[in-house]
Design an enzyme around this catalytic site. Structure first.
Site, PDB file in Angstrom:
ATOM      1  N   LEU A 153     -36.990 -57.875  64.413  1.00 31.94           N
ATOM      2  CA  LEU A 153     -36.923 -56.511  64.935  1.00 31.94           C
ATOM      3  C   LEU A 153     -38.274 -55.874  65.227  1.00 31.94           C
ATOM      4  O   LEU A 153     -38.334 -54.749  65.702  1.00 31.94           O
ATOM      5  CB  LEU A 153     -36.164 -55.611  63.950  1.00 31.94           C
ATOM      6  CG  LEU A 153     -34.659 -55.857  63.849  1.00 31.94           C
ATOM      7  CD1 LEU A 153     -34.063 -55.034  62.734  1.00 31.94           C
ATOM      8  CD2 LEU A 153     -33.991 -55.528  65.166  1.00 31.94           C
TER       9      LEU A 153
ATOM     10  N   TYR B  62     -34.689 -65.053  46.991  1.00 32.75           N
ATOM     11  CA  TYR B  62     -34.464 -63.636  47.288  1.00 32.75           C
ATOM     12  C   TYR B  62     -33.878 -62.970  46.050  1.00 32.75           C
ATOM     13  O   TYR B  62     -32.698 -63.027  45.774  1.00 32.75           O
ATOM     14  CB  TYR B  62     -33.527 -63.466  48.472  1.00 32.75           C
ATOM     15  CG  TYR B  62     -34.061 -63.988  49.778  1.00 32.75           C
ATOM     16  CD1 TYR B  62     -35.401 -64.324  49.946  1.00 32.75           C
ATOM     17  CD2 TYR B  62     -33.221 -64.145  50.881  1.00 32.75           C
ATOM     18  CE1 TYR B  62     -35.879 -64.803  51.143  1.00 32.75           C
ATOM     19  CE2 TYR B  62     -33.693 -64.613  52.098  1.00 32.75           C
ATOM     20  CZ  TYR B  62     -35.017 -64.953  52.226  1.00 32.75           C
ATOM     21  OH  TYR B  62     -35.487 -65.428  53.422  1.00 32.75           O
TER      22      TYR B  62
END
Length: 302
Positions: A229, A82
């Site tokens: 989500l 990341y």
């Protein structure tokens, strides 16, 4: 490997729950000895566009991480890829020395060639190097949960997990996890090493890993759904999800998180964001209580 179950309810006072709402999601012990509040935080989005480079607003990224800890988040999930490296460095800058109850899970095995570009590398010497670098960036002597980001098809699995098991025996890793795997791959991996967690894509609109979730539930293995989500067309006005959200004075995204928490006690959602306001909205989902009928109705949507 023996079947183990490790889930309990939190025992905090009302004052503590109000200050640390993530605690209302309940507690799960990863590997049987690593308790975390089930609603965690995914630290991928605190990096730049395409999960590449520095965040647009570094100060806000630091605030997000610190606010997550204040809200009772005790599981932060990251990876050496990341940024690369940026997410781990930000976590250390924001939170070190770490709260005693904070668990930082990281991953290795994916390399980066540019924004949104990823390639697996599972050579043992590379994994060893990445563990050492993650230890340095996170400023820890042992990584509580180290996950193989992807199985590298070009390298025997026994070599990849063998190296991680070697590092675990040396005290540099506490628990080993997997990411984006099938049930067959989990079973194969468990013949080579103790597997404490599985992190797969799973949400209201994508149930391709349902069999993996069912397996983890039966075996007491932590299941960490990434991209939790997603609601898509299910959140359209007048939909079952939209109506349920209004009934709970919540957003569809919050209902999607609450649904995950109600599906199985081994589920540890890790919604990510780069904004404090979004973080606070996500953590508030821990307070939503769904009836079995509501959970079933939402499950039937996809």
């Amino acid at each position: 490997m023996s079947t183990r179950r490790h889930f309990t309810e939190g025992t905090l006072s009302m004052t503590e729950l109000n200050a640390r709402p993530a605690a209302e999601s309940g507690v799960f012990s990863i590997g049987g000895d690593l308790p975390v509040n089930r609603l965690g935080f995914g630290a991928m989005r605190i990096t730049g566009p395409g999960v590449w480079g520095e965040p647009t607003d570094r100060d806000e990224a630091i605030r997000v991480l610190r606010r997550a800890a204040e809200l009772g988040v005790t599981l932060i999930d990251t990876a050496d890829s990341y940024g690369p490296h940026v997410s781990e460095e930000l976590i250390a800058e924001a939170l070190h020395p770490y709260p005693e109850d904070l668990v930082i899970a990281t991953k290795g095995g994916l390399t980066r060639q540019g924004p949104d570009l990823w390639a697996p590398v599972g050579r043992p010497e590379y994994l060893h190097q990445q563990v050492e670098m993650s230890l340095r960036r996170l400023r820890v002597e042992r990584i509580d949960l180290y996950q193989l980001h992807r199985i590298d098809a070009k390298v025997p699995l026994e070599d990849q997990l063998g190296k991680l098991e070697e590092l675990r025996a040396a005290g540099k890793i506490r628990h080993i996890g997997l990411s984006e795997v099938s049930v067959a791959e989990v079973e194969q991996a468990r013949r080579l090493a103790e597997v404490a967690s599985v992190q797969n894509l799973y949400n209201l609109t994508n149930r391709q890993s349902q069999d993996v979730l069912d397996y983890c539930t039966a075996e007491g293995i932590a299941f960490i759904p990434w991209f939790p989500l997603a609601t898509g067309e299910l959140a359209r006005p007048g939909s079952v999800l939209d109506a349920a959200a209004k009934d709970h004075d919540a957003t569809p995204a919050q209902l999607a998180l609450a649904w995950l928490l109600h599906l199985s006690p081994v589920v540890l959602p890790i919604p990510g964001t780069s904004k404090v306001t979004h973080l606070e909205d996500n953590v508030a989902a821990a307070r939503i209580k769904l009836s079995p009928q509501e959970t079933t109705a939402l499950t039937a949507l996809a």
